[in-house]
Design an enzyme around this catalytic site. Sequence first.
Site, PDB file in Angstrom:
ATOM      1  N   THR A  11       0.538  -1.371   0.157  1.00  0.00           N
ATOM      2  CA  THR A  11       0.619  -0.194   0.327  1.00  0.00           C
ATOM      3  C   THR A  11       0.953   1.380  -0.314  1.00  0.00           C
ATOM      4  N   GLN A  13       4.147   3.767  -1.289  1.00  0.00           N
ATOM      5  CA  GLN A  13       5.000   4.895  -2.389  1.00  0.00           C
ATOM      6  C   GLN A  13       5.221   3.297  -3.256  1.00  0.00           C
ATOM      7  N   ASP A  14       6.234   2.751  -2.781  1.00  0.00           N
ATOM      8  CA  ASP A  14       7.105   2.361  -3.402  1.00  0.00           C
ATOM      9  C   ASP A  14       6.248   0.670  -3.820  1.00  0.00           C
ATOM     10  N   ASP A  61       0.721  -8.597   8.804  1.00  0.00           N
ATOM     11  CA  ASP A  61       1.610  -8.040   9.233  1.00  0.00           C
ATOM     12  C   ASP A  61       3.418  -8.626   9.337  1.00  0.00           C
ATOM     13  N   LEU A  83       8.990  -4.266   1.085  1.00  0.00           N
ATOM     14  CA  LEU A  83       9.340  -3.279   1.434  1.00  0.00           C
ATOM     15  C   LEU A  83       8.223  -2.518   2.786  1.00  0.00           C
ATOM     16  N   ALA A  84       8.163  -3.190   3.588  1.00  0.00           N
ATOM     17  CA  ALA A  84       6.927  -3.136   4.812  1.00  0.00           C
ATOM     18  C   ALA A  84       7.996  -2.035   5.791  1.00  0.00           C
ATOM     19  N   GLN A  86       8.196   0.895   9.083  1.00  0.00           N
ATOM     20  CA  GLN A  86       7.709   2.675   9.420  1.00  0.00           C
ATOM     21  C   GLN A  86       9.096   3.383   9.385  1.00  0.00           C
ATOM     22  N   SER A 128      18.169   1.660   3.098  1.00  0.00           N
ATOM     23  CA  SER A 128      18.730   2.944   2.762  1.00  0.00           C
ATOM     24  C   SER A 128      19.821   3.808   3.721  1.00  0.00           C
ATOM     25  N   GLU A 130      19.731   6.191   4.753  1.00  0.00           N
ATOM     26  CA  GLU A 130      19.807   6.859   6.120  1.00  0.00           C
ATOM     27  C   GLU A 130      20.938   5.825   6.545  1.00  0.00           C
ATOM     28  N   TYR A 151      15.326   4.482  13.509  1.00  0.00           N
ATOM     29  CA  TYR A 151      15.296   3.993  11.990  1.00  0.00           C
ATOM     30  C   TYR A 151      16.471   3.735  11.221  1.00  0.00           C
ATOM     31  N   LYS A 155      17.511  -0.322   9.956  1.00  0.00           N
ATOM     32  CA  LYS A 155      17.955  -0.490   8.498  1.00  0.00           C
ATOM     33  C   LYS A 155      19.168  -1.428   8.625  1.00  0.00           C
TER      34      LYS A 155
HETATM   35  P1  NAP Z   1       5.386   3.817   2.948  1.00  0.00           P
HETATM   36  O1  NAP Z   1       4.710   4.236   1.779  1.00  0.00           O
HETATM   37  O2  NAP Z   1       6.028   4.804   3.992  1.00  0.00           O
HETATM   38  O3  NAP Z   1       5.238   2.435   2.550  1.00  0.00           O
HETATM   39  C1  NAP Z   1       5.580   2.112   3.876  1.00  0.00           C
HETATM   40  C2  NAP Z   1       4.605   0.112   4.014  1.00  0.00           C
HETATM   41  O4  NAP Z   1       5.213  -0.382   4.358  1.00  0.00           O
HETATM   42  C3  NAP Z   1       3.632   1.217   3.793  1.00  0.00           C
HETATM   43  O5  NAP Z   1       2.636   0.083   2.877  1.00  0.00           O
HETATM   44  C4  NAP Z   1       2.679   0.356   5.101  1.00  0.00           C
HETATM   45  O6  NAP Z   1       1.269   0.055   5.468  1.00  0.00           O
HETATM   46  C5  NAP Z   1       3.753  -0.508   5.496  1.00  0.00           C
HETATM   47  N1  NAP Z   1       3.781  -1.077   6.698  1.00  0.00           N
HETATM   48  C6  NAP Z   1       3.832  -0.204   7.932  1.00  0.00           C
HETATM   49  N2  NAP Z   1       4.136  -0.854   8.874  1.00  0.00           N
HETATM   50  C7  NAP Z   1       3.363  -2.912   8.279  1.00  0.00           C
HETATM   51  C8  NAP Z   1       3.543  -3.969   9.308  1.00  0.00           C
HETATM   52  N3  NAP Z   1       3.328  -3.900  10.636  1.00  0.00           N
HETATM   53  N4  NAP Z   1       3.609  -4.576   8.891  1.00  0.00           N
HETATM   54  C9  NAP Z   1       2.989  -4.626   7.420  1.00  0.00           C
HETATM   55  N5  NAP Z   1       3.302  -3.353   6.361  1.00  0.00           N
HETATM   56  C10 NAP Z   1       3.137  -2.765   7.405  1.00  0.00           C
HETATM   57  O7  NAP Z   1       8.207   3.554   2.349  1.00  0.00           O
HETATM   58  P2  NAP Z   1       8.011   4.176   1.002  1.00  0.00           P
HETATM   59  O8  NAP Z   1       8.449   5.302   0.852  1.00  0.00           O
HETATM   60  O9  NAP Z   1       7.026   2.842  -0.007  1.00  0.00           O
HETATM   61  O10 NAP Z   1       9.658   2.114   0.664  1.00  0.00           O
HETATM   62  C11 NAP Z   1       9.486   1.837   0.877  1.00  0.00           C
HETATM   63  C12 NAP Z   1      10.348   0.539   1.741  1.00  0.00           C
HETATM   64  O11 NAP Z   1      11.238   1.941   0.848  1.00  0.00           O
HETATM   65  C13 NAP Z   1      10.597   1.597   3.514  1.00  0.00           C
HETATM   66  O12 NAP Z   1      11.289   0.002   3.591  1.00  0.00           O
HETATM   67  C14 NAP Z   1      11.472   2.452   3.469  1.00  0.00           C
HETATM   68  O13 NAP Z   1      11.832   2.416   4.768  1.00  0.00           O
HETATM   69  C15 NAP Z   1      12.549   1.652   2.369  1.00  0.00           C
HETATM   70  N6  NAP Z   1      13.253   3.074   1.723  1.00  0.00           N
HETATM   71  C16 NAP Z   1      12.437   4.324   1.779  1.00  0.00           C
HETATM   72  C17 NAP Z   1      13.109   5.128   0.794  1.00  0.00           C
HETATM   73  C18 NAP Z   1      12.430   6.847   0.193  1.00  0.00           C
HETATM   74  O14 NAP Z   1      12.648   7.775  -0.420  1.00  0.00           O
HETATM   75  N7  NAP Z   1      10.766   5.894  -0.505  1.00  0.00           N
HETATM   76  C19 NAP Z   1      14.308   5.337   0.883  1.00  0.00           C
HETATM   77  C20 NAP Z   1      15.348   4.007   0.820  1.00  0.00           C
HETATM   78  C21 NAP Z   1      14.385   2.947   1.413  1.00  0.00           C
HETATM   79  P3  NAP Z   1       0.631   1.117   5.779  1.00  0.00           P
HETATM   80  O15 NAP Z   1      -0.474   1.443   4.477  1.00  0.00           O
HETATM   81  O16 NAP Z   1      -0.653   0.596   6.582  1.00  0.00           O
HETATM   82  O17 NAP Z   1       0.880   1.818   6.605  1.00  0.00           O
HETATM   83  N1  GDD Z   2       9.693  15.076   7.142  1.00  0.00           N
HETATM   84  C1  GDD Z   2      10.086  16.672   7.045  1.00  0.00           C
HETATM   85  N2  GDD Z   2       9.356  17.357   7.073  1.00  0.00           N
HETATM   86  N3  GDD Z   2      11.490  16.419   6.888  1.00  0.00           N
HETATM   87  C2  GDD Z   2      12.114  17.999   6.404  1.00  0.00           C
HETATM   88  C3  GDD Z   2      11.052  19.195   6.960  1.00  0.00           C
HETATM   89  C4  GDD Z   2       9.422  18.828   6.661  1.00  0.00           C
HETATM   90  O1  GDD Z   2       9.622  19.989   7.512  1.00  0.00           O
HETATM   91  N4  GDD Z   2      11.807  20.131   7.085  1.00  0.00           N
HETATM   92  C5  GDD Z   2      13.029  19.682   6.538  1.00  0.00           C
HETATM   93  N5  GDD Z   2      12.679  18.042   6.676  1.00  0.00           N
HETATM   94  C6  GDD Z   2      14.425  18.045   6.436  1.00  0.00           C
HETATM   95  C7  GDD Z   2      14.651  16.619   7.553  1.00  0.00           C
HETATM   96  O2  GDD Z   2      14.937  17.104   8.927  1.00  0.00           O
HETATM   97  C8  GDD Z   2      15.899  15.393   6.123  1.00  0.00           C
HETATM   98  O3  GDD Z   2      16.588  16.372   6.591  1.00  0.00           O
HETATM   99  C9  GDD Z   2      15.367  15.746   4.571  1.00  0.00           C
HETATM  100  O4  GDD Z   2      14.494  17.061   4.777  1.00  0.00           O
HETATM  101  C10 GDD Z   2      13.797  14.973   4.169  1.00  0.00           C
HETATM  102  O5  GDD Z   2      13.079  14.422   5.491  1.00  0.00           O
HETATM  103  P1  GDD Z   2      12.335  13.305   4.533  1.00  0.00           P
HETATM  104  O6  GDD Z   2      11.305  14.089   3.762  1.00  0.00           O
HETATM  105  O7  GDD Z   2      11.344  13.418   5.562  1.00  0.00           O
HETATM  106  O8  GDD Z   2      12.675  12.107   4.622  1.00  0.00           O
HETATM  107  P2  GDD Z   2      13.976  11.450   5.745  1.00  0.00           P
HETATM  108  O9  GDD Z   2      15.636  11.708   4.475  1.00  0.00           O
HETATM  109  O10 GDD Z   2      14.375  11.323   6.606  1.00  0.00           O
HETATM  110  O11 GDD Z   2      14.131   9.574   5.177  1.00  0.00           O
HETATM  111  C11 GDD Z   2      13.853   9.755   3.812  1.00  0.00           C
HETATM  112  O12 GDD Z   2      14.441   8.736   3.220  1.00  0.00           O
HETATM  113  C12 GDD Z   2      15.382   7.676   3.410  1.00  0.00           C
HETATM  114  C13 GDD Z   2      16.012   7.772   2.670  1.00  0.00           C
HETATM  115  O13 GDD Z   2      17.477   7.814   3.092  1.00  0.00           O
HETATM  116  C14 GDD Z   2      12.292   8.328   3.716  1.00  0.00           C
HETATM  117  O14 GDD Z   2      11.875   8.065   2.776  1.00  0.00           O
HETATM  118  C15 GDD Z   2      12.636   7.145   4.619  1.00  0.00           C
HETATM  119  O15 GDD Z   2      12.345   6.180   4.596  1.00  0.00           O
HETATM  120  C16 GDD Z   2      14.014   6.574   3.525  1.00  0.00           C
HETATM  121  O16 GDD Z   2      15.055   5.198   4.554  1.00  0.00           O
END
Ligand code: NAP
Ligand code: GDD
Length: 336
Positions: A11, A13-14, A61, A83-84, A86, A128, A130, A151, A155
């Site tokens: 559900t 983004q990815d 879950d 991909l699941a 927090q 990630s 991160e 977080y 990871k």
């Molecule tokens: P997202 O939009 O927050 O999606 C996270 C998914 O995990 C949602 O479907 C959520 O379900 C599900 N989930 C959360 N807790 C769960 C649980 N206890 N059991 C089963 N499902 C659960 O994240 P995303 O951006 O698509 O990212 C996908 C993955 O890549 C994540 O692991 C994230 O940490 C990692 N990642 C993302 C990025 C990025 O920039 N997007 C970068 C690096 C790594 P609900 O819809 O119910 O909340």
């Molecule tokens: N969320 C958020 N909201 N971030 C903010 C804001 C705000 O109002 N203002 C500034 N920021 C700064 C955060 O402090 C961080 O330095 C940067 O913007 C990016 O924040 P996010 O967009 O929340 O992403 P992230 O980099 O912390 O985490 C995302 O990328 C990771 C990979 O590097 C997430 O998608 C993680 O799931 C993923 O692993």
Amino acid sequence: MKKKALIFGVTGQDGSYLSELLLKKNYEVIGVMRRSSAFNTARIDHLYALYPNQFDTSYGDLSDLNSIERNIEKFEPDEIYNLAAQSHVGVSFEISDSTFDINAFGPLNILQVLKNKGFKSKFYQACSSEMFGISPPPQNENTLFQPQSIYGVSKVCAYYTTRYFRQAFNLFAANGILFNHESPRRGLNFVTKKITIGIAKILTNEIKILELGNLSARRDWGFAGDYVEAIWNILQQDKPDDFVISTGENYSIEDFAREAFNVVGLDWKKFVKSNVSRYLRPSEVPSLLGDSSKAIKQLKWKPKVLFKDLCLMMVESDLKSFNLTLDEAKKIAKKL
Ligand code: NAP
Ligand code: GDD
């Protein structure tokens, strides 16, 4: 025979982009989703209708071992994508126990089922950038992990757990170390989406000012649609391995705001306020910039959408959700 994929986090983004990609490749896709009191399927609703015989969802879950076992036994997938998570770094400072539980024990639960029951499914773990935390850029597969949040720590745990199962038990288990990737489907409380939807709200008079936190952090932002191609590719290799996926360019939050507001002809400085007492994280990751040389060489992958086009795509999509075209938005902007 169609290949069968089980996606945890369908559900998100990815999960939605990966489902689309696999369905186009003629996979049968089963998405595992958790029960929610409100509907959480907005990103995948179109897929039930488009692919009635190829796409379905099942409850599960990551913190419920029994549900993981049930789904794997029932569907016997060729490929499992975890991909699941927090996935919000800022929120992980507030709910550290459950973040760790889902992000670190979740993949362990899946891998234990595969090992204990002798399943041969290939396994992908979403790791990630991160994890690199304060390690100076550029970051690649050999960079030291110095995470700055639970977080990030969770990871790192998932990363080593995946490698351990690969090395000790010969499972096909691979990590993708993905840098930030965004899209029109990005969650509303990530900074890029907050900015692009904020612009639409300013133009429609819903808000006057957009409050953000730290504007100087730098991120390597790509497009989620490109990144799921890399994710799929990682599981198509002869041997399981770990890959950094990034664009190789980074920009500050301020740069993103400037570029996005500029799309409609607004000066970001007039509309963005930094409220650090509300949004500043106890520890920050100052600069992420990926070096994806390994992926470019081995996966033959490279990103198609870069920074400017990503900003444009997200702003246009959010304007559209407010029933505005870009031209209409520019006209309104001139009067502000
Ligand atoms: P997202 O939009 O927050 O999606 C996270 C998914 O995990 C949602 O479907 C959520 O379900 C599900 N989930 C959360 N807790 C769960 C649980 N206890 N059991 C089963 N499902 C659960 O994240 P995303 O951006 O698509 O990212 C996908 C993955 O890549 C994540 O692991 C994230 O940490 C990692 N990642 C993302 C990025 C990025 O920039 N997007 C970068 C690096 C790594 P609900 O819809 O119910 O909340
Ligand atoms: N969320 C958020 N909201 N971030 C903010 C804001 C705000 O109002 N203002 C500034 N920021 C700064 C955060 O402090 C961080 O330095 C940067 O913007 C990016 O924040 P996010 O967009 O929340 O992403 P992230 O980099 O912390 O985490 C995302 O990328 C990771 C990979 O590097 C997430 O998608 C993680 O799931 C993923 O692993």
